[in-house]
Design a protein around this motif. Structure first.
Motif, PDB file in Angstrom:
ATOM      1  N   HIS A 175     -25.724 -61.185  30.527  1.00 56.29           N
ATOM      2  CA  HIS A 175     -24.323 -61.694  30.682  1.00 56.29           C
ATOM      3  C   HIS A 175     -23.685 -61.411  29.216  1.00 56.29           C
ATOM      4  CE1 HIS A 175     -21.176 -64.729  31.197  1.00 56.29           C
ATOM      5  NE2 HIS A 175     -21.454 -65.139  30.189  1.00 56.29           N
TER       6      HIS A 175
ATOM      7  N   ALA B 210     -17.327 -60.021  32.725  1.00 52.88           N
ATOM      8  CA  ALA B 210     -17.430 -61.590  33.041  1.00 52.88           C
ATOM      9  C   ALA B 210     -16.748 -62.000  31.958  1.00 52.88           C
ATOM     10  CB  ALA B 210     -18.937 -61.838  33.225  1.00 52.88           C
ATOM     11  N   GLN B 211     -16.461 -63.506  32.093  1.00 57.52           N
ATOM     12  CA  GLN B 211     -15.851 -64.221  31.182  1.00 57.52           C
ATOM     13  C   GLN B 211     -16.899 -64.935  30.510  1.00 57.52           C
ATOM     14  OE1 GLN B 211     -12.486 -64.414  30.323  1.00 57.52           O
ATOM     15  NE2 GLN B 211     -12.333 -62.659  31.537  1.00 57.52           N
ATOM     16  N   PRO B 212     -16.939 -65.599  29.152  1.00 55.38           N
ATOM     17  CA  PRO B 212     -17.800 -66.008  28.298  1.00 55.38           C
ATOM     18  C   PRO B 212     -17.928 -67.535  29.119  1.00 55.38           C
ATOM     19  CG  PRO B 212     -16.392 -65.570  26.979  1.00 55.38           C
ATOM     20  CD  PRO B 212     -15.692 -65.052  28.155  1.00 55.38           C
ATOM     21  N   ARG B 213     -19.317 -68.080  29.161  1.00 53.87           N
ATOM     22  CA  ARG B 213     -19.612 -69.309  29.802  1.00 53.87           C
ATOM     23  C   ARG B 213     -19.262 -70.379  28.944  1.00 53.87           C
ATOM     24  NH1 ARG B 213     -25.366 -66.721  32.196  1.00 53.87           N
ATOM     25  NH2 ARG B 213     -24.587 -65.766  33.977  1.00 53.87           N
TER      26      ARG B 213
ATOM     27  N   PRO C 197     -27.617 -67.660  25.265  1.00 52.28           N
ATOM     28  CA  PRO C 197     -28.117 -68.920  25.835  1.00 52.28           C
ATOM     29  C   PRO C 197     -28.255 -69.935  24.592  1.00 52.28           C
ATOM     30  CG  PRO C 197     -30.028 -67.407  25.843  1.00 52.28           C
ATOM     31  CD  PRO C 197     -28.943 -66.338  25.413  1.00 52.28           C
ATOM     32  N   ARG C 198     -27.656 -71.106  25.103  1.00 52.43           N
ATOM     33  CA  ARG C 198     -27.631 -72.109  24.031  1.00 52.43           C
ATOM     34  C   ARG C 198     -29.192 -72.842  23.833  1.00 52.43           C
ATOM     35  NH1 ARG C 198     -22.652 -73.534  22.247  1.00 52.43           N
ATOM     36  NH2 ARG C 198     -21.010 -72.907  23.742  1.00 52.43           N
TER      37      ARG C 198
ATOM     38  N   ASP D 165     -22.162 -58.233  29.900  1.00 55.24           N
ATOM     39  CA  ASP D 165     -21.092 -58.466  30.833  1.00 55.24           C
ATOM     40  C   ASP D 165     -19.825 -58.821  30.226  1.00 55.24           C
ATOM     41  OD1 ASP D 165     -22.954 -57.962  32.946  1.00 55.24           O
ATOM     42  OD2 ASP D 165     -23.354 -60.101  33.479  1.00 55.24           O
ATOM     43  N   VAL D 166     -19.864 -59.654  29.137  1.00 52.04           N
ATOM     44  CA  VAL D 166     -18.823 -60.019  28.697  1.00 52.04           C
ATOM     45  C   VAL D 166     -18.185 -58.876  27.753  1.00 52.04           C
ATOM     46  CG1 VAL D 166     -17.858 -61.825  26.989  1.00 52.04           C
ATOM     47  CG2 VAL D 166     -19.498 -62.433  28.530  1.00 52.04           C
TER      48      VAL D 166
ATOM     49  N   HIS E  71     -22.258 -65.629  22.863  1.00 54.45           N
ATOM     50  CA  HIS E  71     -22.569 -65.848  24.246  1.00 54.45           C
ATOM     51  C   HIS E  71     -23.700 -65.752  24.772  1.00 54.45           C
ATOM     52  CE1 HIS E  71     -18.594 -63.464  23.670  1.00 54.45           C
ATOM     53  NE2 HIS E  71     -18.005 -64.874  23.765  1.00 54.45           N
TER      54      HIS E  71
ATOM     55  N   ALA F 109     -29.632 -63.790  30.971  1.00 50.28           N
ATOM     56  CA  ALA F 109     -28.619 -64.436  29.763  1.00 50.28           C
ATOM     57  C   ALA F 109     -28.300 -63.446  29.109  1.00 50.28           C
ATOM     58  CB  ALA F 109     -29.441 -65.553  29.049  1.00 50.28           C
TER      59      ALA F 109
END
Length: 240
Positions: free
Chosen positions: A228, A237-240, A204-205, A231-232, A202, A225
Motif C-alpha cells: 500500500h 491509492a490514497q493514504p489511509r 502500518p501503525r 501504491d500511494v 503510510h 501494508a
C-alpha cells in the motif's frame, strides 16, 4: 543478457552467529529462515522468464532492489510479498510490469552497491531500461551498531547509482541515522531525482497480526501494508 540469467539472488554469506543461535532455539526463526534458498531460486527463475519475454509489445520492466523483504521472506509464497502484491495492483490498474527482482536476503546497503547496482547497470547496457526501479534497503544496517556508522554516506552512493525517478523507501526506525537517511531522501526527492515510498507516514501503525513466525519479517498481511505504501507513491491509492 548473461546477467539476467546468471544473477544469483543470494549473498554467499553464511547466517550470522545470532541468526544461527535463534534458529536453533526458536522454531519460528528456523521456519522462516528455511525460505531463503527456495525464494531466491524462485526469483532467479522468474527473472529469467521476465527477461526472455522482452520484445515488441512486452510489458515494461520493473527492477526491484533490496533485502529479504523484497524477496518476500515471511510470506506464504515468494509472490505474496510486497513485490508480488504490488505487481497485482499495477496489473489491475492497467499498468502490468515484468518483474526482475535483484534482492538478496541479508543484504545491506553496501551489498546493493556491490552486487545489485552492477546487475542493474548490466541490464541498462543491454538496452533493457526499466520503466520502474524500487528500493527497500537499510533495515539490516540500522539495527546493527557495526553497520549503522556511515549509513547515510553509503545511502548517498547507492542513490547516485539509481536512474532518476526510482521509488525508494525510507526507514521507519527511530534511530538518528535513519533520520539522516530520511533527510537525504527528501533532499533528492526535492531535486526531482527520486520518489519516496513513505513507510513512516503510510506504513502500518501497528504490526500486530502482520508478522511472520519469526516476529521480524512481515507475513502476507504485513506485506499488503507495505505494498500500500508503494501504491500511494505510484498514485494507485490514497493514504489511509
Amino acid at each position: 543478457m548473461a546477467t539476467a540469467f546468471d544473477y544469483d539472488n543470494t549473498s554467499g554469506r553464511p547466517p550470522g552467529v545470532v541468526m544461527r543461535v535463534l534458529s536453533a532455539v526458536l522454531p519460528g526463526v528456523a521456519s522462516v529462515g528455511s525460505q531463503t534458498q527456495p525464494y531466491a531460486a524462485a526469483w532467479r527463475a522468474g527473472n529469467a522468464a521476465a527477461l526472455a519475454a522482452d520484445g515488441p509489445g512486452a510489458d515494461p520492466l520493473w527492477v526491484a532492489l533490496g533485502d529479504s523483504m523484497t524477496q518476500g521472506i515471511g510470506a506464504s509464497a515468494p509472490d505474496r510479498g510486497w513485490v508480488g502484491q504490488l505487481a497485482d495492483h499495477l496489473a489491475a490498474a492497467g499498468r502490468p510490469h515484468r518483474v526482475v527482482n535483484l534482492a538478496v536476503t541479508g543484504a545491506r546497503v553496501q551489498d546493493v552497491i556491490d552486487q545489485q547496482l552492477p546487475a542493474l547497470r548490466d541490464l541498462l547496457d543491454a538496452g533493457l531500461a526499466p520503466d520502474l526501479v524500487t528500493v527497500v534497503i537499510g533495515s539490516n544496517d540500522v539495527v546493527s551498531p557495526r553497520w549503522r556508522s556511515g549509513l547515510t554516506e553509503r545511502f548517498s552512493v547507492l542513490l547516485d547509482g539509481l536512474p532518476d525517478g526510482a521509488v525508494v523507501a525510507n526507514l521507519p526506525n527511530p534511530h538518528r541515522e535513519a533520520r539522516r537517511v530520511e533527510a537525504l531522501l527528501r533532499q533528492r526527492e526535492g531535486e526531482g531525482r527520486l520518489v519516496v515510498a513513505d513507510m513512516r507516514a503510510h506504513g502500518p501503525r501497528s504490526w500486530r497480526g502482520k508478522l511472520a513466525a519469526d516476529t521480524f519479517h512481515p507475513n502476507d498481511a504485513g506485506y499488503a501494508a507495505m505494498a500500500h505504501v508503494f501504491d500511494v507513491a505510484l498514485g494507485l491509492a490514497q493514504p489511509r
